[in-house]
Design an enzyme around this catalytic site. Structure first.
Site, PDB file in Angstrom:
ATOM      1  N   GLY A 142      61.464  44.507 -19.302  1.00  0.00           N
ATOM      2  CA  GLY A 142      61.824  43.940 -18.014  1.00  0.00           C
ATOM      3  C   GLY A 142      61.820  42.432 -18.062  1.00  0.00           C
ATOM      4  CB  CYS A 143      63.700  39.903 -16.128  1.00  0.00           C
ATOM      5  SG  CYS A 143      63.530  40.586 -14.468  1.00  0.00           S
ATOM      6  CG  PHE A 144      59.334  39.690 -12.893  1.00  0.00           C
ATOM      7  CD1 PHE A 144      59.364  38.333 -12.573  1.00  0.00           C
ATOM      8  CD2 PHE A 144      59.873  40.586 -11.998  1.00  0.00           C
ATOM      9  CE1 PHE A 144      59.930  37.894 -11.379  1.00  0.00           C
ATOM     10  CE2 PHE A 144      60.440  40.167 -10.803  1.00  0.00           C
ATOM     11  CZ  PHE A 144      60.463  38.811 -10.496  1.00  0.00           C
ATOM     12  CB  THR A 146      60.675  38.913 -20.988  1.00  0.00           C
ATOM     13  OG1 THR A 146      61.189  40.216 -21.324  1.00  0.00           O
ATOM     14  CG2 THR A 146      61.080  37.920 -22.067  1.00  0.00           C
ATOM     15  N   GLY A 147      58.858  36.928 -19.558  1.00  0.00           N
ATOM     16  CA  GLY A 147      58.335  35.588 -19.338  1.00  0.00           C
ATOM     17  C   GLY A 147      56.829  35.562 -19.216  1.00  0.00           C
TER      18      GLY A 147
END
Length: 328
Positions: A142-144, A146-147
């Site tokens: 997921g994008c969240f 990852t960061g």
């Protein structure tokens, strides 16, 4: 390689097209969409005019004649496609959440039974590179997570609590209009949502477990009135205090061989359109604050998926992805 994008009408599908166009060893030959079958890809993705002549199709999965497929379908839909594609010998990168978590956790978080579960590498390349190399199926993160995970990883084993606070651009909600993404509700505004219950927290906690961290993790996302990007502030509460010099050393050492992680002051402008994660750290006794920035559609989705494809196929990891962000 011949590439198919399954569910190619959304933002991630458009980004896969854009990025793969410059990949010297891959060509998109199939773009599927049930609703848009028969229409030109450029009718949904006008930025691709002059770069593709494909039309959307809706083929039977058994008829696909490709080497690699990107599953860019909604959560809970990928499980209907994945097993048969793997059986056909197609290398698959799944951008949905269906294979990111264990069966038990997935069913608890997403509230549906998993009807075709099998374990798959979690494609956060910087942590799971060896599992992803030569795999035939990868679950794209997921994008969240990852960061957030890249922000915390070097200190995860030294922390007892990590609090993630993320600001995301509106494209993270997909291309279907809703009350949440309606411009008057987003513009000139900043709102928190799913304060304690966002689904991506399960992935963040899973990765802390992989890092052998006993830290408790908490997460609150906010909707930012921009198109792209996620800025995450990770408040890392340590078991023992660390000086700034030591924290800097730990992060430089951890990411010294990672082409897409840059230790510099993060901003959304600097990573927009790129596969980079920029981060920087500031220490204050037992508390360390790490801020990371990614493009949610690239490193948070399609770019990382191509990075995983490169690992699966034995290509140079940066192939098709080595380009700077768009500033301003």
């Amino acid at each position: 390689m011949k590439v198919a994008i399954i569910g190619a009408s959304g933002y991630t599908g458009g980004e896969l097209f854009r990025l793969l166009h410059t990949h010297p060893k891959a060509e998109v030959v199939c773009a599927t969409s049930r609703q848009l079958a028969g229409k030109p890809v450029t009718s949904r993705h006008p930025h691709l005019t002059g770069f593709t002549n494909l039309t959307f199709t809706n083929p039977e999965i058994s008829s696909l004649d490709v080497d690699v497929a990107f599953l860019a379908v909604p959560h809970t839909a990928a499980m209907a496609y994945a097993p048969s594609m793997v059986e056909q010998g197609i290398k698959v990168i799944d951008l949905s959440a269906d294979y990111r978590l264990s069966k038990e956790v997935f069913e608890k978080v997403y509230g549906v039974p998993h009807t075709a579960y099998f374990p798959a590498p979690y494609g956060l390349c910087e942590l799971h590179r060896e599992q992803c190399k030569n795999a035939n199926f990868i679950a794209n993160p997921g994008c969240f997570p990852t960061g957030a995970t890249l922000a915390a990883a070097p200190l995860a084993g030294r922390a007892h609590t990590i609090i993630y606070d993320s600001k995301t651009g509106v494209s993270g909600a997909g291309d279907n209009a809703s009350e949440t993404t309606h411009f008057p509700n987003v513009g000139d505004n900043l709102t928190a949502y799913k304060w304690t219950s966002h689904r991506h927290l399960a992935e963040m906690r899973q990765e802390l477990g992989f890092l052998k961290s006993g830290a408790k993790a908490y997460f609150t996302p906010h909707l930012l009135p921009v198109n792209r990007g996620i800025l995450t502030t990770a408040h890392i509460l340590l078991n023992e205090p660390l000086e700034q010099q030591e924290v800097d050393r730990l992060y430089h050492e951890y990411y010294k061989n990672e082409p897409f992680v840059r230790y510099q002051r993060p901003s959304l402008n600097s990573v927009r359109g790129s596969n980079f994660c920029d981060l920087m750290v500031e220490a204050s006794e037992e508390r360390v604050v790490v801020v990371s920035a990614i493009d949610n559609l690239v490193k948070g989705a399609s770019g990382q998926a191509i990075q995983n494809m490169n690992l699966m196929c034995g290509f140079k990891e940066t192939e098709g992805l080595w380009s700077p962000g768009i500033l301003p």
